[in-house]
Every structure is written in C-alpha cells, then in structure tokens.
Scaffold this active site. Sequence first.
Site, PDB file in Angstrom:
ATOM      1  N   CYS A  66      27.978  -1.809 -12.377  1.00 47.40           N
ATOM      2  CA  CYS A  66      28.390  -3.046 -11.702  1.00 47.40           C
ATOM      3  C   CYS A  66      28.511  -4.183 -12.717  1.00 47.40           C
ATOM      4  O   CYS A  66      29.403  -4.187 -13.551  1.00 47.40           O
ATOM      5  CB  CYS A  66      27.421  -3.365 -10.562  1.00 47.40           C
ATOM      6  SG  CYS A  66      28.060  -4.571  -9.372  1.00 47.40           S
ATOM      7  N   GLY A  99      23.535  -7.125 -11.647  1.00 46.51           N
ATOM      8  CA  GLY A  99      22.930  -8.447 -11.631  1.00 46.51           C
ATOM      9  C   GLY A  99      23.963  -9.488 -11.257  1.00 46.51           C
ATOM     10  O   GLY A  99      25.119  -9.165 -10.959  1.00 46.51           O
ATOM     11  N   GLU A 144       8.965   1.703  10.568  1.00 47.17           N
ATOM     12  CA  GLU A 144       7.980   0.981   9.752  1.00 47.17           C
ATOM     13  C   GLU A 144       8.046  -0.500  10.086  1.00 47.17           C
ATOM     14  O   GLU A 144       9.122  -1.097  10.097  1.00 47.17           O
ATOM     15  CB  GLU A 144       8.285   1.194   8.270  1.00 47.17           C
ATOM     16  CG  GLU A 144       7.389   0.399   7.341  1.00 47.17           C
ATOM     17  CD  GLU A 144       7.846   0.418   5.892  1.00 47.17           C
ATOM     18  OE1 GLU A 144       7.288  -0.363   5.091  1.00 47.17           O
ATOM     19  OE2 GLU A 144       8.759   1.202   5.561  1.00 47.17           O
ATOM     20  N   GLY A 162      26.740  -4.699 -15.259  1.00 50.17           N
ATOM     21  CA  GLY A 162      26.626  -4.112 -16.588  1.00 50.17           C
ATOM     22  C   GLY A 162      27.951  -3.560 -17.069  1.00 50.17           C
ATOM     23  O   GLY A 162      28.309  -3.675 -18.256  1.00 50.17           O
ATOM     24  N   GLU A 164      23.362   5.009  -8.281  1.00 51.39           N
ATOM     25  CA  GLU A 164      21.934   5.264  -8.073  1.00 51.39           C
ATOM     26  C   GLU A 164      21.561   5.325  -6.601  1.00 51.39           C
ATOM     27  O   GLU A 164      20.559   5.951  -6.224  1.00 51.39           O
ATOM     28  CB  GLU A 164      21.093   4.184  -8.775  1.00 51.39           C
ATOM     29  CG  GLU A 164      21.158   2.790  -8.180  1.00 51.39           C
ATOM     30  CD  GLU A 164      22.287   1.919  -8.698  1.00 51.39           C
ATOM     31  OE1 GLU A 164      22.226   0.691  -8.523  1.00 51.39           O
ATOM     32  OE2 GLU A 164      23.246   2.485  -9.274  1.00 51.39           O
ATOM     33  N   LEU A 197       0.822  -1.211   0.000  1.00 49.66           N
ATOM     34  CA  LEU A 197       0.000   0.000   0.000  1.00 49.66           C
ATOM     35  C   LEU A 197       0.859   1.266   0.000  1.00 49.66           C
ATOM     36  O   LEU A 197       0.352   2.353  -0.265  1.00 49.66           O
ATOM     37  CB  LEU A 197      -0.927   0.021   1.217  1.00 49.66           C
ATOM     38  CG  LEU A 197      -2.102  -0.952   1.206  1.00 49.66           C
ATOM     39  CD1 LEU A 197      -2.915  -0.810   2.492  1.00 49.66           C
ATOM     40  CD2 LEU A 197      -2.989  -0.717   0.000  1.00 49.66           C
ATOM     41  N   GLY A 198       2.129   1.117   0.329  1.00 53.62           N
ATOM     42  CA  GLY A 198       3.011   2.289   0.314  1.00 53.62           C
ATOM     43  C   GLY A 198       3.407   2.778   1.691  1.00 53.62           C
ATOM     44  O   GLY A 198       3.539   4.001   1.894  1.00 53.62           O
ATOM     45  N   ASP A 230      -3.856   8.300  -4.745  1.00 52.39           N
ATOM     46  CA  ASP A 230      -2.668   8.190  -5.576  1.00 52.39           C
ATOM     47  C   ASP A 230      -2.212   9.583  -5.993  1.00 52.39           C
ATOM     48  O   ASP A 230      -3.027  10.412  -6.406  1.00 52.39           O
ATOM     49  CB  ASP A 230      -2.959   7.363  -6.830  1.00 52.39           C
ATOM     50  CG  ASP A 230      -3.182   5.891  -6.529  1.00 52.39           C
ATOM     51  OD1 ASP A 230      -2.811   5.455  -5.428  1.00 52.39           O
ATOM     52  OD2 ASP A 230      -3.729   5.191  -7.394  1.00 52.39           O
ATOM     53  N   HIS A 286      27.506   1.530  -7.379  1.00 50.77           N
ATOM     54  CA  HIS A 286      26.086   1.792  -7.632  1.00 50.77           C
ATOM     55  C   HIS A 286      25.764   3.258  -7.342  1.00 50.77           C
ATOM     56  O   HIS A 286      25.304   3.608  -6.257  1.00 50.77           O
ATOM     57  CB  HIS A 286      25.217   0.882  -6.763  1.00 50.77           C
ATOM     58  CG  HIS A 286      25.259  -0.548  -7.179  1.00 50.77           C
ATOM     59  ND1 HIS A 286      24.385  -1.081  -8.100  1.00 50.77           N
ATOM     60  CD2 HIS A 286      26.084  -1.563  -6.806  1.00 50.77           C
ATOM     61  CE1 HIS A 286      24.660  -2.355  -8.289  1.00 50.77           C
ATOM     62  NE2 HIS A 286      25.686  -2.680  -7.517  1.00 50.77           N
TER      63      HIS A 286
END
Length: 544
Positions: free
Chosen positions: A382, A355, A139, A384, A518, A15-16, A239, A516
């Site tokens: 990585c 990966g 959480e 890739g 990102e 649900l987020g 949303d 990484h």
Amino acid sequence: MTRYIFITGGVVSSLGKGIAMAALGALLQARGYKVRLRKLDPYLNVDPGTMSPYQHGEVYVTDDGAETDLDLGHYERFTGVSARQTDNVTTGRIYQNIIEKERRGDYLGATVQVIPHVTNAIKDFVLSDAGDVDFVLCEIGGTVGDIEGLPFFEAIRQLNQELDVQQAVFVHLTLLPFIASAGEMKTKPTQHSVKELRSIGIQPHVLLCRSERAIPDGERRKIGQFCNVKHDSVIEALDSEHIYEVPLDYHRRGLDREVLRHFGIKDAPEPDLTRWNNISKALRSPDGTVDITVVGKYVALPDAYKSIIEALHHGGLANQVRVKIKWVSSELFDDSDSDLESELSGSHAILLPGGFGERGATGKIRAAQYAREKRIPCFGICYGMQMAVVEAARNMAQIEGAGTTEFGSPNAKIVGLMEEWTKGNSKEVRSESTDLGGTLRLGAYSAILKSGSKVAEIYGTDRIEERHRHRYEVNIAYKEQLEAAGLIFSGLSPDGLLPEIVEIEDHPWYIGVQYHPELKSRPFEPHPLFSSFIGAAKIQSRLV
C-alpha cells in the site's frame, strides 16, 4: 438451531478475548460444526477507520469493505471464515442508526431510550445474518463494569432470557495474578469481576482464567465455589508458546468440552486437530531463522501491523523457517545523514508496510532505495508500495520533482488522490473535501496480472482478488517512463486504469502491491506473496 456463545472479560483488558474466541471457534469447527464470529465494540466511533493505530492497532478490512476491529483478523485466521460488515458493530454505529430512524419518524413519536431501543438494536445485530451456522460466537469489547459497555451486557442478558433453554452460554475471561512478594496466586480480582457480572444479571457458565502459572486444584475449587461455577468449568488459560497452539492448549484443558456440556450436547464428535498439530510441529522444529526488517511508521505498537506479523509467520511456516522481526521506525531515516547501513545491513529481507501522512515517508523512500541497490528482497504494501514507486521515479527514471499529493504539491504527481473508481456496477467519486471516515477504496477488488511476470508465477493465475484500503493511487500516466527505467507494472485493475502491482525484474525479489495481502493469509493457507517473500529471504540467508 443456532446457539450463541458470549465472551466477556474482566479485571483488565488485553487478556486475549479475541484469541480465546477464535480458538474456541476453531475447536468447534474441528468437531464438524459451522461457526460465525462477531465483535461488539462499546466505543462511540462508527468504526475504527479514523482511529490512530496507536489508539486501536490495525484496521482490519473485510471483503465487503468494512473497516473493523483487529480481532476479526484473529477470527478469520483461526477459522478461515470470511468476516462481513455484519460481524462488527460499535456503539457509534448503533446510535447512528437509531438517530437516523428517529429523524425519519420511524419510532412514531416514542421517546427513544437505551432500553428498549439501543438494546433491541444490539440484539438485532447479534441475531442477524447468521445463516445456517451451528454457533455464533460474540465477543464484547472492554471489561465488565465499563460504563460504555453496559447496554451490550444488558442486551445479551435479555437475549439469554428470550432464547430457548440451553441456547446461550456465557464464557468470562478473567485474570489470576500471582503476587511474587507474597508467593500467592490471588483469586479476589476474579471473584469481584464475576460479582460485577452477576450484579447485572449475567451468571457465567465457564470461567477462562488467565494466569502465568498453573492454577492449583484448590484454587480452582475456591473460584468455582465463590463464583457459582462448576469446578470443571473453571478453565486454566496459561500463556502458550505460540498463538497457534492456543486451540490445542484450550482443548487439553477442556474448554470446548465444557461449552458443549452447558449446551446439553453429549454426542459431539471428537475434534480433528490434525492441521493444528501439524502447525505446532512446524513451529517447534524450523530449519533455521530469517531476519525480516519492517520499516514502518507505527512500530512503537506492533498491533498496528498485527496481520503483517502473522502473515510473515505464515510465510515462515510455508518455508519451514522461524521469522525474526526487527522493527525500525521509518522516521529514523527521514534525515539524509541517518545511517541506513547500521540498521538494515543484516536484513535478509525488508518490508515496507502501509500508513498515512508525511511523517516517515522520506525514510521509507530511502529504505526502498537501499533494498533496491543492495539487492535485498523488498516487499512494499500500500503506502510502502507508493513510496517505492516514488523512489523509482526519482532515482531510476530520473523524473524531476517526483512525489505524492498526499502531502505537498510535487511537480510530478507520481501518486495522487483517487477521485473516482468503479465498485461493482457503480462509480465511486471522492474529492479533497470528502469525509475521512469510510470513504477510502475499501474491500475486495480484482486485478489482472501480466503474463510472464513474477507475481503471475507466484499466484499461478492471471486474475486475483485482494482487499484494499487506500485513498491515494500510483498515477498510470507515468507507466511508460517507469517501465522504461525497469519498474514493471505487473498488475492492473481490470479496466487498466489503476496500478495494483509493480516489480523489478532484475532483482532477487522486489514487489510492491497496492492492496493488503496480509489480510487474506492463514496459518494453514499462507498467502502466496508472503510465502514467496520469506522464501527469497531464506535464499538470502543462505539456508538453502
């Protein structure tokens, strides 16, 4: 005094909760408070490091080398607060620590039980390493009623009793489904979820109700009455157009105001939402669209590349363009007869993500070759990057038998298992027989950039620190051969032994990185590599 906010979920998962908690943390930050965000995961794995991306999505890595739940990525992106080892715990880690203590005799012969030993360990985790923050947001993974989650719910129930009055607030995220055939919004699932929560001793203070449609005031009053929650504390959670508009939407509906009211805080400063408003405006009025093709192994579940998705959008924000992502399975290209042209020809840029394993490896190598030869901007991350180097070894340097020892025994071991490296002041040693879990090169490591290289220009410095998660490494022994063929090693570890970055000079944009990037990108501070990559795609698309 540190206050605690516990976020729980009901009815269904996904649900987020993570986005909701990250948004709430951002709103509290905007009011001038210091926050820390944590995730309690009920599964028995020690961490998600050995879990399939199809089971769990991406593994998020912290600076100090923890392999954690992907929700910690949301926490960092929304708040900018770097997560630590102490911000994610699983049932597996809790039990592992308890059993180690029992074997040492730390419990002095006592019978070790869920209550008090497991619940005490959970409470210790929640309360530890908080520092001087004003709010710790926790959480609880899964949904109320899950059998594996019961010790966590019991632990936070006990904490509520042990902390001072108005030092803990419970926020419960639940679902309000709309039944189209009946033309009605149904409150019963929410009522039952709260009933289940109350049956284990937890009364929520705030209900965050996920719905596809606006919730009529009458339905909100009904929910509040049946769930013993004030009407104003039943918050509508529709949303949002984009996840970075969630803080603005939740603020408009009063989430942060209600949470502060339950803490008895009446004089909180108004939030400064300038940067969120700026992001919202940028998202709603881009100059155009760039098409990015991600050639990955786990494209059936985009959550496996969650941080990459967000970093690409951050790069779009930096260049005032909308990023449209096309997902292509690298397995499609494993067959040499497969048609790369039909899948990749419309791409403004190609990204080869991380990966593990042989499946799809040939496809990534062929995609790297296509991007190199067609002069399409290409970003290898990585695994890739490793496949891009293998491609360069085979087709640029003409090294016969070039490959990786991750699968098979190639004649030329361009990529091989890392057997030792330096971490801080100690040496890490690995072998083929080492356990898989927690044994990769994990966390933040430095790299020295080559003067005059493209990456040095992008970063604007000659030394960087980025987060890693890998077991295999490009073999430095082939550096001279590859550089002679045109693949430049533009970033190395400080000792010069580990290749960190490669690039092709005579190409619009062709960079591979072992780390990484990102993981360190934020909407209000896009990672420079992603900003530059999307900038190159924008040029390719002729928007500039």
